[in-house]
Write an enzyme that holds these catalytic residues in place. Structure first.
Site, PDB file in Angstrom:
ATOM      1  N   ASN A  18       0.895  -1.112   0.023  1.00  0.00           N
ATOM      2  CA  ASN A  18      -0.068  -0.040   0.102  1.00  0.00           C
ATOM      3  C   ASN A  18       0.997   1.396  -0.250  1.00  0.00           C
ATOM      4  O   ASN A  18       1.866   1.192   0.487  1.00  0.00           O
ATOM      5  CB  ASN A  18      -0.753   0.284   1.326  1.00  0.00           C
ATOM      6  CG  ASN A  18      -2.038  -0.939   1.342  1.00  0.00           C
ATOM      7  OD1 ASN A  18      -2.321  -1.498   0.262  1.00  0.00           O
ATOM      8  ND2 ASN A  18      -2.330  -1.487   2.748  1.00  0.00           N
ATOM      9  N   MET A  19       0.417   2.417  -0.478  1.00  0.00           N
ATOM     10  CA  MET A  19       0.778   3.666  -0.069  1.00  0.00           C
ATOM     11  C   MET A  19       0.068   4.103   1.241  1.00  0.00           C
ATOM     12  O   MET A  19      -1.194   4.087   0.979  1.00  0.00           O
ATOM     13  CB  MET A  19       0.532   4.623  -1.452  1.00  0.00           C
ATOM     14  CG  MET A  19       1.352   5.922  -1.101  1.00  0.00           C
ATOM     15  SD  MET A  19       3.219   5.839  -1.068  1.00  0.00           S
ATOM     16  CE  MET A  19       3.677   5.845  -2.683  1.00  0.00           C
ATOM     17  N   ASP A  20       0.734   4.467   2.102  1.00  0.00           N
ATOM     18  CA  ASP A  20       0.069   5.034   3.269  1.00  0.00           C
ATOM     19  C   ASP A  20       0.006   6.573   3.320  1.00  0.00           C
ATOM     20  O   ASP A  20       1.008   7.200   2.874  1.00  0.00           O
ATOM     21  CB  ASP A  20       1.024   4.713   4.521  1.00  0.00           C
ATOM     22  CG  ASP A  20       0.894   3.394   4.896  1.00  0.00           C
ATOM     23  OD1 ASP A  20      -0.048   2.624   4.371  1.00  0.00           O
ATOM     24  OD2 ASP A  20       1.646   2.760   5.679  1.00  0.00           O
ATOM     25  N   GLU A  22      -4.630  -9.080   4.316  1.00  0.00           N
ATOM     26  CA  GLU A  22      -4.984  -8.027   3.300  1.00  0.00           C
ATOM     27  C   GLU A  22      -5.173  -8.390   1.989  1.00  0.00           C
ATOM     28  O   GLU A  22      -5.198  -7.475   1.177  1.00  0.00           O
ATOM     29  CB  GLU A  22      -3.885  -6.803   3.687  1.00  0.00           C
ATOM     30  CG  GLU A  22      -4.469  -5.761   4.488  1.00  0.00           C
ATOM     31  CD  GLU A  22      -3.547  -4.581   4.578  1.00  0.00           C
ATOM     32  OE1 GLU A  22      -3.881  -3.830   5.493  1.00  0.00           O
ATOM     33  OE2 GLU A  22      -2.337  -4.577   4.157  1.00  0.00           O
ATOM     34  N   THR A  72       0.713 -10.620  20.422  1.00  0.00           N
ATOM     35  CA  THR A  72       1.405  -9.237  20.656  1.00  0.00           C
ATOM     36  C   THR A  72       0.547  -8.449  21.372  1.00  0.00           C
ATOM     37  O   THR A  72      -0.665  -8.119  21.332  1.00  0.00           O
ATOM     38  CB  THR A  72       1.652  -8.524  19.402  1.00  0.00           C
ATOM     39  OG1 THR A  72       0.266  -8.334  18.426  1.00  0.00           O
ATOM     40  CG2 THR A  72       2.515  -9.491  18.211  1.00  0.00           C
ATOM     41  N   ASP A 115       3.747  -5.673  12.002  1.00  0.00           N
ATOM     42  CA  ASP A 115       4.338  -6.127  10.923  1.00  0.00           C
ATOM     43  C   ASP A 115       6.129  -6.480  11.240  1.00  0.00           C
ATOM     44  O   ASP A 115       6.541  -7.538  10.832  1.00  0.00           O
ATOM     45  CB  ASP A 115       4.564  -5.298   9.801  1.00  0.00           C
ATOM     46  CG  ASP A 115       2.924  -4.932   9.312  1.00  0.00           C
ATOM     47  OD1 ASP A 115       2.257  -5.950   9.433  1.00  0.00           O
ATOM     48  OD2 ASP A 115       2.609  -3.813   8.811  1.00  0.00           O
ATOM     49  N   SER A 128      10.862  -0.191  16.098  1.00  0.00           N
ATOM     50  CA  SER A 128      10.211   0.398  14.922  1.00  0.00           C
ATOM     51  C   SER A 128       9.100   1.499  15.445  1.00  0.00           C
ATOM     52  O   SER A 128       8.786   2.182  14.198  1.00  0.00           O
ATOM     53  CB  SER A 128       9.254  -0.807  14.387  1.00  0.00           C
ATOM     54  OG  SER A 128       8.265  -1.142  15.031  1.00  0.00           O
TER      55      SER A 128
HETATM   56  O1  RIB Z   1       0.179  -2.824   9.558  1.00  0.00           O
HETATM   57  C1  RIB Z   1       0.439  -1.307   9.145  1.00  0.00           C
HETATM   58  C2  RIB Z   1      -0.136  -1.336   7.729  1.00  0.00           C
HETATM   59  O2  RIB Z   1      -1.664  -1.569   7.586  1.00  0.00           O
HETATM   60  C3  RIB Z   1       0.076   0.046   7.136  1.00  0.00           C
HETATM   61  O3  RIB Z   1       1.126   0.241   6.610  1.00  0.00           O
HETATM   62  C4  RIB Z   1      -1.035   0.167   6.152  1.00  0.00           C
HETATM   63  O4  RIB Z   1      -0.942   0.076   4.790  1.00  0.00           O
HETATM   64  C5  RIB Z   1      -1.956  -1.021   6.546  1.00  0.00           C
HETATM   65  O5  RIB Z   1      -1.940  -2.138   5.541  1.00  0.00           O
END
Ligand code: RIB
Length: 308
Positions: A11-13, A139, A218, A250, A278
């Site tokens: 994704n682009m955030d 996702e 977590t 992540d 992080s």
């Molecule tokens: O886990 C964080 C991620 O969740 C973000 O970077 C966003 O893109 C969503 O997918």
């Protein structure tokens, strides 16, 4: 070198910094806006690469400006994109993220990520056969997730399932995973529990009776609770200054995959340290640490595992 394959989203955030979260129907003035690379799959791939693994990502991007930028970023991290499709007729995935007080709220539009298929996963067969571990999240479409779990099992390659965003899954799928890495809300959804406030060890112990595979829960700054066989274990968190927790989960899953061969107790400890580091920078990927930084934090802070 440890080989990791990630099957997941890119994704682009679209990140807005705000003084607090807006309520329904409310307009707030934000402080800053940034476009930053993200997506659970891409984040886990970047985190694993920074921790020294050789990483390949199976996913999909649009052939738009975001897609090209994201592709360049992943290549610059040394990630193999030979099984990532760039689609001409589709936009890249986006995530609208509000960050306030170190916490976040996220809305994802999957776009190209919704076109990751089971066939695409099967085509990465040779890549997965050579991997030390595979990471997958929720996702992307569920048939691709199931194909990843089944392929991992068939090839004898451990698959770590990060069940995010939360959704219920067939218990038979969970039995195919080496372990799952939910947060509290995801764990309750996964195991059909009524409560999402899993704050007491007794709740965790009780839930673990019906977990079909090892669970690593977590708990943000509190660290992690996990159970492989026998009694559950608590790994305390590491003390750090939190700027933005986006991508911490992540980083945790990626570190667990990279260090899995050392056994769950050591891998969970390193995953807690990596996830803590992080959160020190704004953006999902900006704060993801290198292996030497994780080792330095582990040497600085004693956090013996046990149960309180
Ligand atoms: O886990 C964080 C991620 O969740 C973000 O970077 C966003 O893109 C969503 O997918």
């Amino acid at each position: 070198m440890t080989r990791i394959v990630v099957v997941g989203s890119i994704n682009m955030d679209l990140v807005t910094l705000a003084p607090r979260f807006a309520g329904a129907g409310e307009t707030l003035l934000g402080e800053r806006f940034l476009t930053l690379p993200g997506g659970k799959g891409a984040n886990q791939a970047v985190a694993a690469a920074r921790l020294g693994a050789e990483v390949a990502l199976v996913g999909a991007l649009g052939n738009d400006a975001f897609g090209q930028q994201l592709r360049q970023g992943l290549l610059a991290e040394g990630i193999d994109l030979s099984h990532t499709r760039q689609l001409d007729d589709c936009a890249s995935g986006t995530a609208s993220i509000t960050v306030a007080g170190g916490e976040n709220q996220i809305v994802v539009v999957p776009a190209a990520n919704a076109r990751v298929t089971a066939t695409q996963v099967e085509r990465a067969h040779a890549l997965i056969a050579r991997a030390d571990a595979v990471l997958v999240q929720l996702e992307i479409p569920l048939p691709a997730v199931e194909a990843t779990l089944r392929l991992g099992q068939r090839l004898g390659v451990p698959v770590i399932l990060n069940p995010a965003p939360a959704q219920p899954l067939p218990p038979a799928w969970l039995r195919l995973a080496r372990c799952v890495t939910p947060n509290q809300h995801e764990l309750a959804t996964l195991l059909g529990a009524d409560r999402t406030d899993l704050t007491a060890p007794e709740d965790f112990r009780a839930l673990m009776q019906r977990a079909p595979c090892p669970v690593v829960l977590t708990r943000g700054a509190e660290g992690a609770w996990y159970r492989e066989q026998g009694a559950p274990i608590q790994q305390p968190g590491f003390r750090v200054e939190a700027v933005d927790s986006t991508g911490a989960g992540d980083t945790f899953s990626a570190a667990l995959a990279v260090f899995l061969a050392q056994g769950l107790p050591l891998a969970v400890r390193q995953a807690c340290a990596a996830a803590a580091l992080s959160v020190g920078r704004l953006g999902a990927q900006a704060g993801m640490p290198r292996q030497a930084e994780v080792a330095a934090l582990l040497a600085r802070q004693e956090t013996p595992a046990g149960w309180r």
